[in-house]
Design a protein around this motif. Structure first.
Motif, short mmCIF file in Angstrom:
data_model
loop_
_atom_site.label_atom_id
_atom_site.label_comp_id
_atom_site.label_asym_id
_atom_site.label_seq_id
_atom_site.Cartn_x
_atom_site.Cartn_y
_atom_site.Cartn_z
N ASN A 154 55.92 -72.91 83.96
CA ASN A 154 56.91 -73.98 84.10
C ASN A 154 58.30 -73.52 83.64
O ASN A 154 58.45 -72.43 83.09
N SER A 156 61.48 -73.50 81.35
CA SER A 156 61.82 -73.75 79.95
C SER A 156 63.18 -74.44 79.84
O SER A 156 63.99 -74.43 80.78
N CYS A 180 55.61 -77.68 89.43
CA CYS A 180 55.64 -77.39 87.98
C CYS A 180 56.64 -78.31 87.29
O CYS A 180 57.35 -79.07 87.94
N ASN A 183 62.00 -78.48 81.90
CA ASN A 183 62.45 -79.03 80.61
C ASN A 183 63.97 -79.18 80.67
O ASN A 183 64.67 -78.30 81.16
N THR A 334 55.43 -76.02 71.30
CA THR A 334 56.00 -74.92 72.08
C THR A 334 56.42 -73.84 71.11
O THR A 334 57.25 -74.08 70.23
N VAL A 380 52.25 -74.40 74.28
CA VAL A 380 53.16 -73.90 75.32
C VAL A 380 53.82 -72.66 74.72
O VAL A 380 54.22 -72.69 73.56
N SER A 382 56.72 -69.39 75.11
CA SER A 382 57.87 -68.87 75.87
C SER A 382 58.48 -67.69 75.16
O SER A 382 58.38 -67.56 73.94
N THR A 403 56.16 -71.12 79.66
CA THR A 403 57.43 -71.54 80.27
C THR A 403 58.40 -70.37 80.24
O THR A 403 58.30 -69.49 79.37
#
Ligand SMILES: Cc1cc2nc3c(=O)[nH]c(=O)nc-3n(C[C@H](O)[C@H](O)[C@H](O)COP(=O)(O)O)c2cc1C
Ligand code: SF4
Length: 504
Positions: A154, A156, A180, A183, A334, A380, A382, A403
């Motif tokens: 997805n 970020s 997807c 954010n 996250t 999540v 990243s 992400t």
């Protein structure tokens, strides 16, 4: 001395005249060609560089092409540049363009340095017909409106402000096409996020942009208004960001247009510096209270984003969750890598603060397991996860979702010019200069965003199948090995033993 006859003289003059006419003709043709290329460049919508820099933009492709031949003698190798090397960027560009992404002859990757990730192929890989799509995951099982999605890769957080209107439009449309989520980053919800129709994760930054009162306090009415949008699926409280832990968002005055100021509720053209933490979150208890408040007001899943440095607080947080009851937990966490990206940050924080994801992700997963919260709290991850191998590694370690910000910037055409803080981005992504934005065509780039996301999931699937599992979410720590100092690799499951097994 040589004397020209009258006849030779007139032949000479005629030749000279012909040469002069030919010269003028050739120059005329060249000028005409430049005009045609200029018109073609400024009217086409595929390449931001050619649209913003008509004619001269072509040299970039020419030099890039020549670079393939000369780089080995003069310039950086495929695997040398930072933050992202040419091989990584090329994969992202080609995936986004949906063109052949195979390479020839053999890998240019050195498999010897410590830290190198190697996947463990199975003697009996999964047959194409046995492969299955990534399964759905539900976030926020105890809230009024849980969010269920199959999307493992997805977009970020990048605020409208840090990135431009056409960039937000391209990302939100591309996210819808790919299925997807996107954010918002800490800049609030703009009409362009909604226009694309994608699932949205609304980020509550330390300045609480978009959901604040005049003093910067969280405003429940505004929060409700944001939550009323069906598209807004989850809320993320930003505690910190990998590129600048302990520092709030920085939007240079040059990028604070009237529209951005209105969406955020701040002053036009003056630097927007968010507080370096939420003034009202001073402890784990405050954090859990805030999560409970946002969840009650919105009815939607609420999590937080942080880069991990010190980590004792995680044990305290998880203990307190277990004392309060499992419902009190954040619905997701996250975890951002210390080497994450940003629009603007001080160098000492960007370079030297926090743990990289390869340490913090296993650490977080293990702590969740130790405290019996792994099922309850989704993870999540990243931070430089822009190729299929990066994403597959995160899934092996235990992440539920990945992400990316900069991967999707490459999909939008970012050339890593590293001027995101200057309002001079040559590809129109991180600038509010309308002339430069002209190059970024949202429709065309939305397709690239979609292809990038889809090809990512497809190729993570290829790795998963080679490891012998049916879908990416079945990858685990047995499926990857890490090269150590002696040049030999150890299984991820040995380096970070599964806590449940450790405790048996
Ligand atoms: C231009 C830009 C703007 C960003 N804005 C935000 C933001 O508003 N909020 C946030 O939490 N992270 C922000 N980030 C960080 C990303 O969301 C992400 O955590 C980080 O870049 C790591 O992912 P990546 O390596 O795929 O870029 C931003 C990153 C970039 C490059
Ligand atoms: S092209 Fe350069 S300035 Fe623009 S987004 Fe990419 S790195 Fe930032």
């Amino acid at each position: 001395m040589f004397m020209m006859t009258e006849e030779t003289q007139s032949l000479f003059m005629a030749t000279m005249e012909f040469m002069a006419v030919l010269f003028i003709f050739v120059i005329g043709l060249a000028v005409l060609a430049v005009i045609v290329i200029f018109i073609f460049d400024i009217t086409q919508t595929k390449s931001a560089i050619r649209r913003n820099y008509p004619v001269v933009g072509h040299f970039r492709y020419y030099f890039e092409h020549l670079g393939e031949f000369f780089r080995q003698y003069f310039f950086a190798q495929d695997r040398e540049e930072m933050p992202f090397n040419r091989a990584q960027r090329s994969w992202a560009y080609r995936a986004a363009k949906n063109i052949d992404n195979t390479i020839a002859f053999g890998s240019s990757r050195d498999l010897r340095p410590p830290g190198t990730v190697l996947f463990v192929n199975c003697p009996f890989p999964t047959l194409g017909e046995d492969a299955v799509e990534p399964k759905q995951v539900t976030v926020g099982m105890y809230c009024e409106k849980p969010y269920t999605t199959a999307s493992l890769f997805n977009i970020s957080g990048m605020s409208f402000g840090a990135i431009s209107k056409p960039a937000v439009l391209a990302l939100s449309n591309g996210a819808r096409l790919a299925g997807c989520w996107m954010n918002t980053g800490e800049g609030g919800l703009s009409p362009y996020h909604l226009q694309g129709g994608a699932d949205i994760v609304f980020q509550i930054g330390t300045a609480k942009n978009g959901v604040r009162d005049l003093e910067g306090n969280l405003n429940d009415e505004k929060l409700k208004e944001v939550a009323a949008h069906e598209q807004v699926k989850m809320f993320e409280i930003k505690m910190s960001q990998g590129a600048k832990p302990g520092k709030g968002g920085i939007l240079p005055g040059g990028k604070v247009t009237e529209e951005i100021a209105n969406i955020r509720g701040i002053k036009v053209e003056s630097d927007a510096i968010s507080p370096n933490r939420h003034p009202d979150i001073n402890s784990n208890s405050d954090l859990l209270d805030m999560i409970a408040r946002v969840r009650t007001v919105t009815g939607k899943p609420v999590g937080f984003k942080a880069v991990i440095g010190a980590y004792g607080w995680l044990d305290n947080l998880f203990n307190e969750i277990n004392e309060r009851g499992i419902e009190s937990a954040p619905d997701f966490i996250t975890v951002d890598s210390a080497d994450g990206g940003t629009g603007a940050a001080p160098m000492p924080l960007m370079d030297d603060m926090g743990l990289p994801l390869r340490e913090s992700l296993p650490l977080l997963i293990d702590k969740l397991n130790e405290h019996g919260l792994r099922e309850r709290i989704k993870v999540v991850s990243s931070g430089k996860l822009i190729t299929p191998a990066d994403v597959a590694w995160a899934l092996c370690v235990g992440a539920d979702f990945v992400t990316s910000a900069r991967g999707f910037m490459f999909a939008l055409g970012c050339i890593q010019a590293l001027q995101c803080n200057k309002n001079t981005c040559p590809t129109g992504i991180t600038t509010h200069n309308l002339k430069l934005q002209k190059g970024l065509n949202p429709e065309n780039k939305a397709n690239r965003v979609m292809h990038y996301a889809k090809n990512m999931v497809k190729e993570v699937g290829v790795l998963a199948h080679s490891c012998g599992v049916k879908s990416p979410r079945e990858l685990n720590r047995m499926h990857a090995r890490i090269v150590t100092n002696n040049g030999l690799s150890v299984a991820l499951s040995e380096l970070h033993p599964d806590v449940e097994k450790k405790m048996q």
